[in-house]
Design an enzyme around this catalytic site. Structure first.
Site, mmCIF file in Angstrom:
data_model
loop_
_atom_site.group_PDB
_atom_site.id
_atom_site.type_symbol
_atom_site.label_atom_id
_atom_site.label_comp_id
_atom_site.label_asym_id
_atom_site.label_seq_id
_atom_site.Cartn_x
_atom_site.Cartn_y
_atom_site.Cartn_z
ATOM 1 C CG HIS A 154 35.008 15.798 33.930
ATOM 2 N ND1 HIS A 154 35.486 15.965 32.857
ATOM 3 C CD2 HIS A 154 34.921 14.554 34.095
ATOM 4 C CE1 HIS A 154 36.569 15.363 32.731
ATOM 5 N NE2 HIS A 154 36.092 13.689 33.222
ATOM 6 C CB ALA A 155 30.238 16.917 38.902
ATOM 7 N NE ARG A 156 37.408 19.036 38.748
ATOM 8 C CZ ARG A 156 38.829 17.625 39.223
ATOM 9 N NH1 ARG A 156 38.860 17.410 40.199
ATOM 10 N NH2 ARG A 156 39.040 17.605 38.450
ATOM 11 C CD GLU A 157 35.699 20.183 33.643
ATOM 12 O OE1 GLU A 157 36.382 19.004 33.892
ATOM 13 O OE2 GLU A 157 35.010 20.014 32.626
ATOM 14 C CG ASN A 200 35.516 12.762 28.324
ATOM 15 O OD1 ASN A 200 35.106 12.586 27.666
ATOM 16 N ND2 ASN A 200 36.843 13.918 28.308
ATOM 17 N NE ARG A 201 41.129 10.217 30.542
ATOM 18 C CZ ARG A 201 40.656 10.959 31.091
ATOM 19 N NH1 ARG A 201 39.606 11.483 30.472
ATOM 20 N NH2 ARG A 201 41.835 12.361 31.088
ATOM 21 C CD GLU A 216 40.041 20.860 28.875
ATOM 22 O OE1 GLU A 216 39.200 21.264 30.553
ATOM 23 O OE2 GLU A 216 40.848 20.119 29.671
ATOM 24 C CG HIS A 257 35.279 18.810 29.012
ATOM 25 N ND1 HIS A 257 35.752 17.342 30.115
ATOM 26 C CD2 HIS A 257 35.075 18.127 27.797
ATOM 27 C CE1 HIS A 257 35.032 16.808 28.874
ATOM 28 N NE2 HIS A 257 34.781 17.129 28.497
ATOM 29 C CB SER A 258 36.523 24.016 32.566
ATOM 30 O OG SER A 258 36.507 24.407 33.830
ATOM 31 C CE1 TYR A 259 42.160 24.329 36.818
ATOM 32 C CE2 TYR A 259 42.755 25.103 35.962
ATOM 33 C CZ TYR A 259 42.613 24.769 36.596
ATOM 34 O OH TYR A 259 43.528 24.102 37.084
ATOM 35 N NE ARG A 310 38.197 13.896 35.947
ATOM 36 C CZ ARG A 310 39.009 14.755 34.684
ATOM 37 N NH1 ARG A 310 38.509 15.639 34.580
ATOM 38 N NH2 ARG A 310 38.967 13.963 33.619
ATOM 39 C CE1 TYR A 348 45.743 15.927 31.105
ATOM 40 C CE2 TYR A 348 44.428 13.604 30.220
ATOM 41 C CZ TYR A 348 44.506 14.830 31.128
ATOM 42 O OH TYR A 348 43.580 15.838 31.514
HETATM 43 C C1 9B3 Z 1 39.860 13.694 27.626
HETATM 44 C C2 9B3 Z 1 39.807 12.930 26.634
HETATM 45 CL CL1 9B3 Z 1 40.634 11.001 27.243
HETATM 46 C C3 9B3 Z 1 40.311 13.039 25.258
HETATM 47 N N1 9B3 Z 1 39.617 12.525 24.288
HETATM 48 N N2 9B3 Z 1 39.459 14.605 25.132
HETATM 49 C C4 9B3 Z 1 39.313 15.783 26.220
HETATM 50 C C5 9B3 Z 1 40.111 15.159 27.484
HETATM 51 C C6 9B3 Z 1 40.418 16.337 28.402
HETATM 52 C C7 9B3 Z 1 39.646 16.018 29.407
HETATM 53 C C8 9B3 Z 1 39.714 15.295 30.618
HETATM 54 O O1 9B3 Z 1 38.794 14.634 30.605
HETATM 55 O O2 9B3 Z 1 40.781 15.033 30.679
HETATM 56 C C9 9B3 Z 1 39.835 17.216 30.198
HETATM 57 SE SE1 9B3 Z 1 38.886 17.944 31.728
HETATM 58 ZN ZN ZN Z 2 36.464 18.347 31.819
HETATM 59 ZN ZN ZN Z 3 39.058 19.837 32.530
#
Ligand code: 9B3
Ligand code: ZN
Ligand code: ZN
Ligand code: ZN
Length: 418
Positions: free
Chosen positions: A178-181, A253-254, A379, A305-307, A236, A357
């Site tokens: 993620h770019a902003r982290e 990350n999706r 994180e 990652h952060s935060y 991001r 989540y």
């Molecule tokens: C999100 C997912 Cl989908 C995963 N498998 N593991 C960690 C996270 C949290 C990160 C996100 O992409 O939202 C934090 Se920036």
């Molecule tokens: Zn992240």
């Molecule tokens: Zn994050």
């Protein structure tokens, strides 16, 4: 007429540049308690200039967790009035984002002779650091190009470990998804620096580098990182173009092939958690997944990652627990204990779906389902005081404490071969 409009446009751009793109922007932390509160937040999300920091998208807002978002200067007073009217309690985490942006950089730090690991660096500086650290450590570091980004930048992987003639068990460490982290690439550089500096003198690190290889990708989402320096600090996603939409980028990350887009992701290219047109649609994701699929011996996957200060492990795409849940939970507990032993920094830990989540398409779940049974998302700092704008003065303590957690996990992996 056109000339007047054009002049007006130029004036706005230049004023913004002069006072700063984020002058007067605030970051609020809301505590929604009921459906009316949630409705208001959803309404604000598409009628005002709002950028969700935690959670990362309005879809993930619920009543049992706080919400952090950046609000544009022009909307702040109106939104705050609205919040007061419906009794939605909130704190102002950041009074003026622009001021913090400037404070983020330590002006008074003297330029060290070498590379300054206590500063955030632009991509071109990191790219030359990658070449330099490789050339300076021929016995410990080799550089691979595992692919290139949408905008044709190289994606580099550093293999850090004693050079031997045979393949050793490996730990994959990725940063900058993620770019902003920004603290994430800063940590990967710190890790490599510590490894090459302490090899031969520190027994623990020497053992690790003799017996394991660390496969470190300092910045996966290179285009996004460059964009976060040049245009939008809070970007991001990747920078790939989405046909038929004016919105750019996919959340890498999706975008992994792990129950892709089934939950906690969006099919709207304008969302920060847009899952992409299909799994591994992003060249950056394809590069990482492609490398890992063809590499024999990866025994652990760590993604930075952060935060929020959390150590997360699979699953994120479902509430079900992994077969080795107890082992992962113990590892996470011990890793965060090691981390907090240095500066007392407190971390939460547990399965991502439960701690934050449920979300699908994450790199850690994908690696786990590939058979890499030790998989963690870190994180890093902080919990919202500075958020993504973690000051450079905190790079050292953050990286020092995180080293303890990573080294704990690496030692565990070494002692539990499979
Ligand atoms: C999100 C997912 Cl989908 C995963 N498998 N593991 C960690 C996270 C949290 C990160 C996100 O992409 O939202 C934090 Se920036
Ligand atoms: Zn992240
Ligand atoms: Zn994050
Ligand atoms: Zn609305």
């Amino acid at each position: 007429m056109e000339a007047l409009l054009f002049l007006g446009f130029v004036a706005i751009i230049s004023v913004e540049a002069a006072v700063g793109k984020y002058a007067g922007d605030k970051v609020l932390r809301l505590r929604p308690e009921n459906e009316q509160h949630l409705q208001f937040i959803r309404h604000v999300s598409h009628s005002a200039e709002v950028d969700f920091w935690q959670p990362h998208s309005v879809e993930l807002v619920t009543t049992n967790r706080s919400v952090d978002f950046r609000i544009g200067a022009g909307w702040a007073s109106e939104v705050q009035a609205g919040l007061n009217k419906i009794g939605l309690k909130y704190d102002i985490l950041i009074e003026n984002v622009q001021n913090l942006m400037e404070k983020q950089f330590d002006r008074n730090k003297t330029d060290s002779t070498g590379y300054d690991y206590e500063k955030y660096h632009r991509w071109d500086e990191i790219e030359s650091w990658i070449a330099k650290i490789t050339i300076e450590n021929p016995k410990l570091v080799s550089r691979f190009k595992i692919g290139h980004s949408y905008e044709r930048r190289s994606i580099y992987l550093l293999r850090v470990g004693k050079r031997t003639g045979f393949m050793k068990p490996a730990i994959f460490l990725d940063c900058g998804i993620h770019a902003r982290e920004w603290i994430s690439p800063a940590f990967c550089q710190w890790f490599v620096k510590e490894a090459v500096r302490n090899y031969g003198s520190d027994p623990a690190m020497t053992t690790l580098l003799n017996k394991l290889d660390f496969l470190v990708v300092p910045v996966i989402n290179v285009d996004g990182y460059v964009y976060s320096w040049a245009r939008d600090r809070f970007w991001r996603k990747t920078r790939s173009r989405n046909p038929g939409s004016r919105c750019v980028g996919t959340d890498p990350n999706r975008n992994f092939d792990a129950k892709w887009c089934s939950i906690g992701a969006s099919r709207d290219p304008c969302d920060d958690i847009y899952c992409g047109s299909h799994a591994e649609s992003e060249k950056e994701v394809k590069a990482v997944a492609g490398f890992i699929r063809q590499y024999c011996c990866i025994k652990a996957y760590l993604t930075i990652h952060s935060y929020s200060q959390m150590c997360l492990f699979p699953y994120s795409y479902t509430y079900s627990l992994t077969p080795n849940y107890k082992e992962l939970n113990t590892m996470a507990s011990d890793a965060v204990k090691a981390l907090s032993s240095l500066h007392g920094t407190q971390y939460e830990y547990g399965p991502a779906a439960i701690i934050i989540y449920p979300s699908a398409g994450g790199s850690d779940d994908w690696a786990y389902d590939l058979g890499i049974k030790y998989s963690f998302t870190f994180e890093l700092r902080d919990t919202g005081t500075y958020g993504f704008l973690l000051p450079e003065s905190q790079i050292r303590p953050t990286c020092e404490e995180t080293m303890l957690a990573i080294n704990y996990i690496a030692t565990y992996v070494l002692n539990h071969p499979y």
